[in-house]
Enzyme design. Sequence first.
Site, PDB file in Angstrom:
ATOM      1  N   GLY A 179      58.582  36.429   6.740  1.00  0.00           N
ATOM      2  CA  GLY A 179      58.570  37.330   7.894  1.00  0.00           C
ATOM      3  C   GLY A 179      58.901  36.635   9.209  1.00  0.00           C
TER       4      GLY A 179
ATOM      5  CD  GLU B 137      60.022  36.545   1.928  1.00  0.00           C
ATOM      6  OE1 GLU B 137      60.902  35.692   1.636  1.00  0.00           O
ATOM      7  OE2 GLU B 137      59.858  36.955   3.079  1.00  0.00           O
TER       8      GLU B 137
ATOM      9  CB  ALA C 134      53.961  38.578   5.954  1.00  0.00           C
TER      10      ALA C 134
ATOM     11  CD  GLU D 252      61.775  39.328   5.960  1.00  0.00           C
ATOM     12  OE1 GLU D 252      60.557  39.060   5.933  1.00  0.00           O
ATOM     13  OE2 GLU D 252      62.300  40.162   5.218  1.00  0.00           O
TER      14      GLU D 252
HETATM   15  N1  COA Z   1      49.973  33.405   5.489  1.00  0.00           N
HETATM   16  C1  COA Z   1      48.688  33.075   5.655  1.00  0.00           C
HETATM   17  N2  COA Z   1      48.297  31.828   5.995  1.00  0.00           N
HETATM   18  C2  COA Z   1      49.258  30.913   6.183  1.00  0.00           C
HETATM   19  C3  COA Z   1      50.610  31.184   6.004  1.00  0.00           C
HETATM   20  C4  COA Z   1      50.964  32.510   5.642  1.00  0.00           C
HETATM   21  N3  COA Z   1      52.246  32.897   5.495  1.00  0.00           N
HETATM   22  N4  COA Z   1      51.333  30.055   6.218  1.00  0.00           N
HETATM   23  C5  COA Z   1      50.439  29.110   6.539  1.00  0.00           C
HETATM   24  N5  COA Z   1      49.184  29.609   6.500  1.00  0.00           N
HETATM   25  C6  COA Z   1      47.914  28.899   6.766  1.00  0.00           C
HETATM   26  C7  COA Z   1      47.506  28.053   5.588  1.00  0.00           C
HETATM   27  O1  COA Z   1      46.852  28.811   4.616  1.00  0.00           O
HETATM   28  C8  COA Z   1      46.587  27.060   6.278  1.00  0.00           C
HETATM   29  O2  COA Z   1      45.362  27.693   6.542  1.00  0.00           O
HETATM   30  P1  COA Z   1      43.973  26.919   6.272  1.00  0.00           P
HETATM   31  O3  COA Z   1      44.031  25.706   7.182  1.00  0.00           O
HETATM   32  O4  COA Z   1      42.924  27.903   6.673  1.00  0.00           O
HETATM   33  O5  COA Z   1      43.979  26.541   4.834  1.00  0.00           O
HETATM   34  C9  COA Z   1      47.262  26.844   7.625  1.00  0.00           C
HETATM   35  O6  COA Z   1      48.099  27.994   7.830  1.00  0.00           O
HETATM   36  C10 COA Z   1      48.124  25.617   7.704  1.00  0.00           C
HETATM   37  O7  COA Z   1      49.064  25.666   6.634  1.00  0.00           O
HETATM   38  P2  COA Z   1      49.237  24.493   5.564  1.00  0.00           P
HETATM   39  O8  COA Z   1      49.805  25.105   4.319  1.00  0.00           O
HETATM   40  O9  COA Z   1      47.979  23.713   5.424  1.00  0.00           O
HETATM   41  O10 COA Z   1      50.339  23.588   6.293  1.00  0.00           O
HETATM   42  P3  COA Z   1      51.376  22.613   5.596  1.00  0.00           P
HETATM   43  O11 COA Z   1      51.985  21.823   6.686  1.00  0.00           O
HETATM   44  O12 COA Z   1      50.778  21.897   4.456  1.00  0.00           O
HETATM   45  O13 COA Z   1      52.506  23.593   4.996  1.00  0.00           O
HETATM   46  C11 COA Z   1      54.020  25.464   5.013  1.00  0.00           C
HETATM   47  C12 COA Z   1      53.308  24.371   5.841  1.00  0.00           C
HETATM   48  C13 COA Z   1      54.728  26.371   6.026  1.00  0.00           C
HETATM   49  C14 COA Z   1      55.057  24.825   4.104  1.00  0.00           C
HETATM   50  C15 COA Z   1      52.991  26.271   4.191  1.00  0.00           C
HETATM   51  O14 COA Z   1      51.934  26.677   5.059  1.00  0.00           O
HETATM   52  C16 COA Z   1      53.526  27.491   3.509  1.00  0.00           C
HETATM   53  O15 COA Z   1      54.223  27.374   2.499  1.00  0.00           O
HETATM   54  N6  COA Z   1      53.199  28.697   4.034  1.00  0.00           N
HETATM   55  C17 COA Z   1      53.560  29.955   3.421  1.00  0.00           C
HETATM   56  C18 COA Z   1      55.028  30.253   3.656  1.00  0.00           C
HETATM   57  C19 COA Z   1      55.406  31.549   2.974  1.00  0.00           C
HETATM   58  O16 COA Z   1      55.406  31.675   1.768  1.00  0.00           O
HETATM   59  N7  COA Z   1      55.771  32.544   3.802  1.00  0.00           N
HETATM   60  C20 COA Z   1      56.221  33.812   3.318  1.00  0.00           C
HETATM   61  C21 COA Z   1      55.114  34.791   3.271  1.00  0.00           C
HETATM   62  S1  COA Z   1      55.678  36.354   2.659  1.00  0.00           S
END
Ligand code: COA
Length: 260
Positions: A112, A135, A66, A115
């Site tokens: 999400g 989460e 999400a 999910e």
């Molecule tokens: N919500 C909002 N933005 C998200 C996102 C999310 N769930 N997951 C990734 N993004 C965005 C990042 O903020 C980043 O945006 P920016 O370039 O404007 O800063 C972009 O997507 C790329 O992500 P980034 O974190 O730079 O890539 P990465 O390869 O370093 O890491 C992940 C990849 C998937 C490990 C990391 O993005 C992450 O942990 N995301 C959140 C996962 C999460 O907690 N999901 C559950 C949400 S309830």
Amino acid sequence: MDYENIYIEEEGSIATITIDRPKKLNALNKQTIHELHVAFKELEEDKTVKVILITGSGEKAFVAGADISEFSDFGIAKGGELAAKGQEILFDFVENLSKPVIAAVNGFALGGGLELAMACHFRVASYNAKMGLPEVTLGLIPGYGGTQRLPQLVGKGRAFEMITTAAMISAEQALDYGLVNYVVEQEEILPLCKKLAGKISNNSSVAISQAIKAVNAGYKSELNGYAVEIDAFGKCFGTNDFKEGTTAFLEKRKADFPGS
Ligand code: COA
């Protein structure tokens, strides 16, 4: 509807929805969830479509969860509403669709995203896919059905480990857990999903919709799955697909189901 964050491609009886926010790793914001709802509804009503595939654009993510930026200032009531609305219009909606939905998990499927993949009827992953429910690292729990569907798919102990450690598992581990049905190279994922969808399309779509209803009923505490199965089985006898299927068998030819 003009979509901003998704696009749909149709090839014969197979429709593919691609979530298209690659710069945000296809994170599900409110607009995307709404667009997905509209798309699934339209494709369900479209008689030419028999199977729906869903995937993420780019090579990195299916859906990274999400969109965290949209709910970071929410309180208790808005948090509850977010989960309720999402479950109603997307996650439960997909699970209860009358047409099979296959998730092509082509990269990160987190929160999400996992999910959503779990709400689909089954999943195919690419080797680079990573799946998890992170989460609790945000002070939350999965709110789009993850606490229910993950134990159904992988068993309670594995689900508790994934939810409490917030660790991501590899595609191979997901295969071992039964969370995904196949793991293939990234370029093979859509061709394999389309091959499976093609096989499904040859069968009775009316019978398949009844089978989805019966299988899902077993996971709903207010329903008796066996009773729903009996009812669904009986209903099949009133369909043209049943007449065609049995007649074709007896005439030793391939059935050409009218889908009614
Ligand atoms: N919500 C909002 N933005 C998200 C996102 C999310 N769930 N997951 C990734 N993004 C965005 C990042 O903020 C980043 O945006 P920016 O370039 O404007 O800063 C972009 O997507 C790329 O992500 P980034 O974190 O730079 O890539 P990465 O390869 O370093 O890491 C992940 C990849 C998937 C490990 C990391 O993005 C992450 O942990 N995301 C959140 C996962 C999460 O907690 N999901 C559950 C949400 S309830």
